[in-house]
Design a protein around this motif. Structure first.
Motif, PDB file in Angstrom:
ATOM      1  N   CYS A  87       0.932  -1.325   0.005  1.00 46.75           N
ATOM      2  CA  CYS A  87       0.308  -0.211   0.196  1.00 46.75           C
ATOM      3  C   CYS A  87       0.771   1.019   0.014  1.00 46.75           C
ATOM      4  CB  CYS A  87      -0.942  -0.033   0.852  1.00 46.75           C
ATOM      5  SG  CYS A  87      -1.654   1.537   1.557  1.00 46.75           S
ATOM      6  N   ALA A  88       0.736   1.933  -0.670  1.00 44.02           N
ATOM      7  CA  ALA A  88       2.110   2.994  -1.577  1.00 44.02           C
ATOM      8  C   ALA A  88       1.540   3.388  -0.215  1.00 44.02           C
ATOM      9  CB  ALA A  88       1.499   3.814  -2.090  1.00 44.02           C
ATOM     10  N   GLY A  89       3.181   3.941   0.563  1.00 43.15           N
ATOM     11  CA  GLY A  89       3.139   4.902   1.799  1.00 43.15           C
ATOM     12  C   GLY A  89       3.363   3.869   2.908  1.00 43.15           C
ATOM     13  N   GLY A  90       2.810   2.664   3.520  1.00 39.26           N
ATOM     14  CA  GLY A  90       2.591   1.993   4.676  1.00 39.26           C
ATOM     15  C   GLY A  90       4.830   0.891   4.749  1.00 39.26           C
ATOM     16  N   HIS A  91       4.347   0.919   5.987  1.00 35.33           N
ATOM     17  CA  HIS A  91       5.613   0.426   6.714  1.00 35.33           C
ATOM     18  C   HIS A  91       5.401  -0.319   7.521  1.00 35.33           C
ATOM     19  CE1 HIS A  91       7.467   3.088   9.509  1.00 35.33           C
ATOM     20  NE2 HIS A  91       6.847   4.461   8.146  1.00 35.33           N
ATOM     21  N   GLY A  92       6.354  -1.483   7.897  1.00 37.41           N
ATOM     22  CA  GLY A  92       6.322  -1.980   9.004  1.00 37.41           C
ATOM     23  C   GLY A  92       5.725  -3.281   9.657  1.00 37.41           C
ATOM     24  N   THR A  93       5.385  -4.188  10.100  1.00 38.22           N
ATOM     25  CA  THR A  93       5.144  -5.436  10.432  1.00 38.22           C
ATOM     26  C   THR A  93       3.543  -5.685  11.448  1.00 38.22           C
ATOM     27  OG1 THR A  93       6.918  -5.968  10.595  1.00 38.22           O
ATOM     28  CG2 THR A  93       5.528  -8.202  11.385  1.00 38.22           C
ATOM     29  N   GLU A  94       2.548  -5.995  11.302  1.00 43.77           N
ATOM     30  CA  GLU A  94       1.706  -6.340  11.669  1.00 43.77           C
ATOM     31  C   GLU A  94       1.105  -8.128  11.562  1.00 43.77           C
ATOM     32  OE1 GLU A  94      -0.719  -2.891   9.343  1.00 43.77           O
ATOM     33  OE2 GLU A  94      -2.331  -5.153   8.400  1.00 43.77           O
ATOM     34  N   ILE A  95       0.551  -8.004  12.661  1.00 40.59           N
ATOM     35  CA  ILE A  95      -0.528  -9.456  13.168  1.00 40.59           C
ATOM     36  C   ILE A  95      -1.442  -9.750  13.023  1.00 40.59           C
ATOM     37  CG2 ILE A  95      -0.128 -12.107  14.057  1.00 40.59           C
ATOM     38  CD1 ILE A  95       2.567 -11.509  14.917  1.00 40.59           C
ATOM     39  N   LEU A  96      -2.848 -10.300  12.106  1.00 42.00           N
ATOM     40  CA  LEU A  96      -3.970 -10.206  12.177  1.00 42.00           C
ATOM     41  C   LEU A  96      -4.439 -11.152  12.155  1.00 42.00           C
ATOM     42  CD1 LEU A  96      -4.604  -8.812   7.901  1.00 42.00           C
ATOM     43  CD2 LEU A  96      -3.567  -6.995  10.046  1.00 42.00           C
ATOM     44  N   CYS A  97      -5.280 -11.290  13.392  1.00 44.58           N
ATOM     45  CA  CYS A  97      -6.321 -12.565  14.780  1.00 44.58           C
ATOM     46  C   CYS A  97      -7.755 -11.848  14.928  1.00 44.58           C
ATOM     47  CB  CYS A  97      -5.702 -13.160  15.017  1.00 44.58           C
ATOM     48  SG  CYS A  97      -5.296 -12.259  16.591  1.00 44.58           S
ATOM     49  N   ILE A  98      -8.305 -13.556  14.996  1.00 42.15           N
ATOM     50  CA  ILE A  98      -9.968 -12.129  15.858  1.00 42.15           C
ATOM     51  C   ILE A  98      -8.976 -12.599  17.224  1.00 42.15           C
ATOM     52  CG2 ILE A  98     -11.559 -14.388  16.485  1.00 42.15           C
ATOM     53  CD1 ILE A  98     -11.409 -15.753  13.436  1.00 42.15           C
ATOM     54  N   PRO A  99      -9.875 -11.611  17.761  1.00 39.78           N
ATOM     55  CA  PRO A  99      -9.153 -11.086  19.028  1.00 39.78           C
ATOM     56  C   PRO A  99      -9.876 -12.275  20.479  1.00 39.78           C
ATOM     57  CG  PRO A  99     -11.273  -9.558  17.922  1.00 39.78           C
ATOM     58  CD  PRO A  99     -10.592  -9.923  16.928  1.00 39.78           C
ATOM     59  N   GLY A 100      -9.018 -12.372  21.243  1.00 39.82           N
ATOM     60  CA  GLY A 100      -9.756 -12.543  22.493  1.00 39.82           C
ATOM     61  C   GLY A 100      -8.899 -13.652  23.189  1.00 39.82           C
ATOM     62  N   GLY A 101      -8.381 -14.195  22.131  1.00 40.65           N
ATOM     63  CA  GLY A 101      -7.961 -15.938  22.339  1.00 40.65           C
ATOM     64  C   GLY A 101      -6.116 -16.007  22.561  1.00 40.65           C
ATOM     65  N   LYS A 102      -6.521 -17.682  22.040  1.00 40.87           N
ATOM     66  CA  LYS A 102      -5.012 -18.074  21.842  1.00 40.87           C
ATOM     67  C   LYS A 102      -4.209 -17.649  20.478  1.00 40.87           C
ATOM     68  CE  LYS A 102      -3.163 -22.097  21.315  1.00 40.87           C
ATOM     69  NZ  LYS A 102      -2.876 -23.959  21.564  1.00 40.87           N
ATOM     70  N   ALA A 103      -4.715 -17.004  19.602  1.00 38.63           N
ATOM     71  CA  ALA A 103      -4.281 -16.051  18.800  1.00 38.63           C
ATOM     72  C   ALA A 103      -3.662 -14.977  18.691  1.00 38.63           C
ATOM     73  CB  ALA A 103      -5.307 -16.284  17.259  1.00 38.63           C
ATOM     74  N   GLU A 104      -4.853 -14.125  19.340  1.00 40.51           N
ATOM     75  CA  GLU A 104      -4.104 -13.081  19.915  1.00 40.51           C
ATOM     76  C   GLU A 104      -2.930 -12.852  21.010  1.00 40.51           C
ATOM     77  OE1 GLU A 104      -6.740 -10.092  21.784  1.00 40.51           O
ATOM     78  OE2 GLU A 104      -5.677  -8.638  20.930  1.00 40.51           O
ATOM     79  N   GLU A 105      -3.141 -13.870  21.768  1.00 40.78           N
ATOM     80  CA  GLU A 105      -1.713 -14.088  22.846  1.00 40.78           C
ATOM     81  C   GLU A 105      -0.205 -14.024  22.283  1.00 40.78           C
ATOM     82  OE1 GLU A 105      -1.435 -17.319  26.265  1.00 40.78           O
ATOM     83  OE2 GLU A 105      -4.127 -16.848  25.452  1.00 40.78           O
ATOM     84  N   VAL A 106      -0.456 -15.893  20.748  1.00 42.15           N
ATOM     85  CA  VAL A 106       0.892 -15.829  20.714  1.00 42.15           C
ATOM     86  C   VAL A 106       1.227 -14.372  19.472  1.00 42.15           C
ATOM     87  CG1 VAL A 106       1.752 -16.969  18.809  1.00 42.15           C
ATOM     88  CG2 VAL A 106       0.281 -18.328  20.687  1.00 42.15           C
ATOM     89  N   ALA A 107       0.350 -14.140  18.828  1.00 40.85           N
ATOM     90  CA  ALA A 107       0.412 -12.509  17.725  1.00 40.85           C
ATOM     91  C   ALA A 107       1.505 -12.164  18.949  1.00 40.85           C
ATOM     92  CB  ALA A 107      -0.703 -12.215  17.313  1.00 40.85           C
ATOM     93  N   ASN A 108       0.855 -11.588  20.410  1.00 38.48           N
ATOM     94  CA  ASN A 108       1.537 -10.703  20.968  1.00 38.48           C
ATOM     95  C   ASN A 108       3.275 -10.833  21.025  1.00 38.48           C
ATOM     96  OD1 ASN A 108      -0.178  -8.771  21.375  1.00 38.48           O
ATOM     97  ND2 ASN A 108      -1.836  -9.835  21.592  1.00 38.48           N
ATOM     98  N   ILE A 109       3.448 -12.284  21.319  1.00 38.39           N
ATOM     99  CA  ILE A 109       4.790 -12.978  21.490  1.00 38.39           C
ATOM    100  C   ILE A 109       5.148 -12.706  20.385  1.00 38.39           C
ATOM    101  CG2 ILE A 109       6.489 -14.763  22.228  1.00 38.39           C
ATOM    102  CD1 ILE A 109       3.708 -15.632  24.090  1.00 38.39           C
ATOM    103  N   ILE A 110       5.571 -13.003  18.847  1.00 44.61           N
ATOM    104  CA  ILE A 110       5.651 -13.022  17.709  1.00 44.61           C
ATOM    105  C   ILE A 110       5.894 -11.526  17.337  1.00 44.61           C
ATOM    106  CG2 ILE A 110       5.614 -13.812  15.326  1.00 44.61           C
ATOM    107  CD1 ILE A 110       4.346 -16.310  15.985  1.00 44.61           C
ATOM    108  N   LEU A 111       4.540 -10.666  17.247  1.00 40.63           N
ATOM    109  CA  LEU A 111       5.499  -9.695  16.693  1.00 40.63           C
ATOM    110  C   LEU A 111       6.362  -9.042  17.303  1.00 40.63           C
ATOM    111  CD1 LEU A 111       4.831  -7.450  14.404  1.00 40.63           C
ATOM    112  CD2 LEU A 111       2.295  -6.138  16.372  1.00 40.63           C
ATOM    113  N   PRO A 112       6.645  -8.581  18.309  1.00 37.22           N
ATOM    114  CA  PRO A 112       7.478  -8.122  18.778  1.00 37.22           C
ATOM    115  C   PRO A 112       9.082  -9.060  18.096  1.00 37.22           C
ATOM    116  CG  PRO A 112       6.714  -8.786  21.326  1.00 37.22           C
ATOM    117  CD  PRO A 112       6.082  -8.676  19.641  1.00 37.22           C
ATOM    118  N   GLU A 113       8.833  -9.880  18.317  1.00 41.59           N
ATOM    119  CA  GLU A 113      10.510 -10.756  17.502  1.00 41.59           C
ATOM    120  C   GLU A 113      10.492 -10.108  15.854  1.00 41.59           C
ATOM    121  OE1 GLU A 113      12.680 -12.965  19.585  1.00 41.59           O
ATOM    122  OE2 GLU A 113      11.174 -12.457  20.775  1.00 41.59           O
TER     123      GLU A 113
END
Ligand code: ZN
Length: 227
Positions: A87-113
């Protein structure tokens, strides 16, 4: 968090009717490189990996559906889809998930890495509208590793480092420990198939661990790593 035994890894796009974004680098190529390296890293520590990427598709729906079915049919414990943003102009890393469960928990551990490698942190973003997140029976995340059309992200972009960062995040999230190495000295009459049953492993694992070029050629006396 619970240990993980089977992980579904989905290399985003890379099939007809489901092409990736085109930027400074091709999303297809980046997804393939990061995904393939991540699969190798997981297999090397004894995790059973389902590569959900379809070999062919007749529509976009078919492509997405095949990915989901591959994970659901073989009861994966967790699902990861590998993508790169554009998307012209954007940069960086993001993780998408359905919030409120294990997916969000794991995403919050992987993203900073991944962010540690020097990418800007766009956060863990709630998404309830994505097919592969919605239709998978297990917790699922979609990683937008970086922007393939961003000069800033693509300068010195290293798919090995990104795969390793995702792996380190998984390692922390699921307390993965390296399996103790087990060796077998090939006896006359041994076949790889028989060895997979004896040691509870797969031909793929033995081939990867020992860098075997021809699976029909193992010799008596040869020392093979089983795990
Ligand atoms: Zn994508």
């Amino acid at each position: 968090m619970n240990k993980i035994s089977t992980i579904a890894i989905d290399i985003g796009h890379n099939v007809q009717f489901d092409g990736g974004a085109l930027g400074i680098k091709s999303e297809n190529v980046l997804n393939f490189e990061v995904g393939t390296k991540l699969i190798e890293k997981c297999r090397a520590v004894g995790i059973n990996v389902i590569n959900c990427t379809p070999k062919s598709a007749v529509s976009l729906y078919d492509s997405l559906n095949k990915r989901v079915e591959a994970a659901n049919n073989r009861n994966a414990d967790f699902f990861i889809s590998i993508h790169h943003n554009a998307c012209a102009g954007g940069h960086g890393t993001e993780i998408l998930c359905i919030p409120g469960g294990k997916a969000e928990e794991v995403a919050n551990i992987i993203l900073p890495e991944i962010v540690k490698l020097g990418f800007s942190n766009r956060g863990v973003k709630p998404r309830n509208d994505l097919f592969v997140l919605n239709k998978t029976n297990m917790s699922a995340i979609l990683i937008e590793c970086a922007f393939c059309d961003s000069k800033r992200d693509m300068q010195n972009y290293d798919t090995e480092k990104v795969a390793e960062a995702i792996f380190q995040g998984l390692y922390k999230a699921f307390n993965i420990s390296k399996t103790t190495e087990v060796y077998h000295i090939v006896a006359p009459g041994d076949t790889l198939w028989a060895l997979t049953r004896k040691y509870g492993t797969t031909i793929n694992n033995i081939v990867t661990l020992n860098n075997i070029k021809n699976i029909n050629l193992i010799c008596p006396g040869q020392k093979l790593r089983m795990k």
